[in-house]
Design an enzyme around this catalytic site. Structure first.
Site: not given
Length: 169
Positions: A45, A88
């Site tokens: 992440d 993301e």
């Protein structure tokens, strides 16, 4: 199934990053579990990604995601599978690797991204990433539990302890 027009491949690839999508991820993990193949997963992440979008705009965020995907593609083996997990987050399936071996690859990706100098509209953007690792069958015997363990390592041991870290569950 023969796909002369490339539709099947197009349906399996995230158009922004060029990585596989969640559909492929779920299918691959399910197949590995059914075949009882040992593997590890790493959930990455990007750290403070919202700040990148808020400061430089969403097109800049897209460029950061593309750069991150390119770093991953350069580091992983041909047998590994990288997928855009969401937003993301990117998940890598590392076939036949223990958590310790997966950590070495994940750490290499983390370091290479940290060293990257992404230029957007004349601005140099430095980004970092955190990751969480879990292994089958050592940590879980199904997809949901495996993802939960890797995600918990990511957030409890990585993000909450300063970010820019790789954590093993």
């Amino acid at each position: 199934m023969i796909d002369i027009f490339g539709y099947k491949k197009e349906a399996e690839i995230d158009p922004l990053t060029g990585l596989y999508n969640r559909k492929v991820l779920d299918k691959e993990i399910d197949n590995l579990i059914k075949q009882n193949v040992n593997f590890s997963i790493v959930i990455f992440d990007l750290d403070d990604f919202k700040k990148v979008n808020d400061t430089y705009g969403h097109l800049a965020g897209d460029q950061v995601l593309k750069e991150f995907a390119n770093v991953i593609k350069k580091v992983i083996r041909k047998t590994d599978i990288a997928c855009r997990f969401g937003g993301e987050e990117i998940l890598i399936i590392l076939k036949g690797l223990s958590k310790e071996q997966a950590y070495i690859i994940a750490e290499r990706i983390r370091e290479k991204l940290e060293e990257s100098n992404i230029i957007i509209n004349g601005n140099s953007i430095n980004v970092t990433v955190s990751g969480g690792i879990a292994s089958y069958p050592e940590d879980a015997n199904n997809i949901k539990e495996l993802l939960n363990k890797a995600d918990a390592a990511l957030y409890i041991e990585g993000k909450s302890k300063g970010k820019n870290k790789i954590a093993i569950c």
